[in-house]
Write a protein that holds these residues in place. Sequence first.
Motif, PDB file in Angstrom:
ATOM      1  N   SER A 174      -3.150   5.068   1.575  1.00  0.00           N
ATOM      2  CA  SER A 174      -2.661   5.551   2.864  1.00  0.00           C
ATOM      3  C   SER A 174      -3.686   5.303   3.970  1.00  0.00           C
ATOM      4  CB  SER A 174      -2.298   7.037   2.787  1.00  0.00           C
ATOM      5  OG  SER A 174      -3.394   7.816   2.334  1.00  0.00           O
ATOM      6  N   LEU A 216       0.149   9.871   9.469  1.00  0.00           N
ATOM      7  CA  LEU A 216      -0.683   8.807   8.914  1.00  0.00           C
ATOM      8  C   LEU A 216      -1.969   8.601   9.698  1.00  0.00           C
ATOM      9  CD1 LEU A 216       2.091   6.163   8.155  1.00  0.00           C
ATOM     10  CD2 LEU A 216       0.715   7.403   6.471  1.00  0.00           C
ATOM     11  N   ILE A 225       3.033  13.145   4.951  1.00  0.00           N
ATOM     12  CA  ILE A 225       2.582  11.781   4.651  1.00  0.00           C
ATOM     13  C   ILE A 225       3.642  11.049   3.837  1.00  0.00           C
ATOM     14  CG2 ILE A 225       0.800  10.385   3.551  1.00  0.00           C
ATOM     15  CD1 ILE A 225      -0.281  11.843   5.890  1.00  0.00           C
ATOM     16  N   GLN A 229       0.823  -1.209   0.000  1.00  0.00           N
ATOM     17  CA  GLN A 229       0.000   0.000   0.000  1.00  0.00           C
ATOM     18  C   GLN A 229       0.860   1.263   0.000  1.00  0.00           C
ATOM     19  OE1 GLN A 229      -3.149  -0.011  -0.577  1.00  0.00           O
ATOM     20  NE2 GLN A 229      -3.382  -2.246  -0.438  1.00  0.00           N
ATOM     21  N   ALA A 230       1.996   1.240   0.693  1.00  0.00           N
ATOM     22  CA  ALA A 230       2.886   2.403   0.672  1.00  0.00           C
ATOM     23  C   ALA A 230       3.451   2.625  -0.726  1.00  0.00           C
ATOM     24  CB  ALA A 230       4.025   2.206   1.679  1.00  0.00           C
ATOM     25  N   ILE A 249      -3.174   1.769   5.282  1.00  0.00           N
ATOM     26  CA  ILE A 249      -2.051   1.724   6.224  1.00  0.00           C
ATOM     27  C   ILE A 249      -2.470   2.298   7.569  1.00  0.00           C
ATOM     28  CG2 ILE A 249       0.261   2.612   6.694  1.00  0.00           C
ATOM     29  CD1 ILE A 249       0.765   2.580   3.678  1.00  0.00           C
ATOM     30  N   SER A 250      -3.195   3.402   7.535  1.00  0.00           N
ATOM     31  CA  SER A 250      -3.654   4.032   8.771  1.00  0.00           C
ATOM     32  C   SER A 250      -4.518   3.072   9.589  1.00  0.00           C
ATOM     33  CB  SER A 250      -4.447   5.311   8.440  1.00  0.00           C
ATOM     34  OG  SER A 250      -4.867   5.960   9.621  1.00  0.00           O
ATOM     35  N   ALA A 284       0.714   4.200  -2.743  1.00  0.00           N
ATOM     36  CA  ALA A 284       0.485   5.590  -2.348  1.00  0.00           C
ATOM     37  C   ALA A 284       1.566   6.517  -2.905  1.00  0.00           C
ATOM     38  CB  ALA A 284       0.438   5.690  -0.819  1.00  0.00           C
ATOM     39  N   LEU A 331       5.655   7.712   4.926  1.00  0.00           N
ATOM     40  CA  LEU A 331       5.564   6.486   4.127  1.00  0.00           C
ATOM     41  C   LEU A 331       6.952   5.965   3.769  1.00  0.00           C
ATOM     42  CD1 LEU A 331       2.614   7.339   1.700  1.00  0.00           C
ATOM     43  CD2 LEU A 331       2.586   5.650   3.551  1.00  0.00           C
ATOM     44  N   ARG A 390      -7.205  11.317   9.604  1.00  0.00           N
ATOM     45  CA  ARG A 390      -8.070  10.780   8.558  1.00  0.00           C
ATOM     46  C   ARG A 390      -9.127  11.770   8.074  1.00  0.00           C
ATOM     47  NH1 ARG A 390      -9.190   4.960  11.580  1.00  0.00           N
ATOM     48  NH2 ARG A 390      -7.040   4.226  11.527  1.00  0.00           N
ATOM     49  N   ARG A 429      -9.133  12.033   4.241  1.00  0.00           N
ATOM     50  CA  ARG A 429      -9.495  10.728   3.684  1.00  0.00           C
ATOM     51  C   ARG A 429     -10.970  10.427   3.932  1.00  0.00           C
ATOM     52  NH1 ARG A 429      -3.941   9.607   5.261  1.00  0.00           N
ATOM     53  NH2 ARG A 429      -4.531   9.114   7.390  1.00  0.00           N
ATOM     54  N   PHE A 435      -4.089   7.496  -3.897  1.00  0.00           N
ATOM     55  CA  PHE A 435      -3.183   7.814  -2.786  1.00  0.00           C
ATOM     56  C   PHE A 435      -3.922   7.802  -1.452  1.00  0.00           C
ATOM     57  CE2 PHE A 435      -2.024  11.406  -0.016  1.00  0.00           C
ATOM     58  CZ  PHE A 435      -0.803  10.957   0.467  1.00  0.00           C
TER      59      PHE A 435
END
Length: 255
Positions: free
Chosen positions: A59, A100, A166, A24-25, A62-63, A28, A170, A103, A106, A55
């Motif tokens: 991310s 990270l 971010i 995932q990183a 991952i969060s 992103a 990452l 949110r 996001r 992206f």
Amino acid sequence: MSDDWELRWASGARRFYVAEIVRQASYALAAVQQALSLSRDPQRRSEAWPAVQSFLTASAIISKLLWPVRADGADLKSRWRRFRADRLRTELMVSETSALRDRKVRDSADHFDERIDDLVRSQRLPKSWTDLAEEEFIRQPAPFRAIDPDTGEVLAGHDRMALTPIVTELNAVLRRCETIEPGSTSDPHVVMLLATLRWPPLPSLFEPTERPDEPVTAGASITATGPQSLEELIMLVVGQLSERPDSNRPPDAEG
């Protein structure tokens, strides 16, 4: 139960999470690099948001691996989420104040329908043109989605998020993944596949079986010239992949 979980973690469970974080990183960082490039091109600026959305999605995964949702209960699943998240944050040295964890942007992008609701549900509807000139008439701000290449920020709804912290985090997480799981950043897709082969953990292919009277190795005499276990074989394959000229290494995106 906790002893079993510690054994599971040390026996290979961690590899699954590290492999997913690496994958995932990588997504992103590649996506944010593409988004910034497109946003700086006046002819292609409108194409940047799909990359931004990729992206944000990567991310966010991952969060959630580091700060899981639905982890407050006393049930088995909630307790495991807390356990693996605590282990990941500790071993990857991710602080509670990490970029990270935020949110807001996001969530605004993911729940953009609700941001539209806020506008169309609550905006006062003018009955005439003179209503628009009244001092008490308030025009509610419309929700917005964009990337600002000048400030290096992503806008979603009414929230902003700086990209540089971010991206920095990452890249740091990827370096720490490589430290605790060598070879994990060489090829994210292959690493995830190999992680599935490592679970459940298997004994060495060359380990003698024990009988009451004598050890047995299936009648074979095996020299120690090649990989002596499944783990060694996997690490050999990962090492060869990392040495390829076209190795799929994650980019160091610049914010």
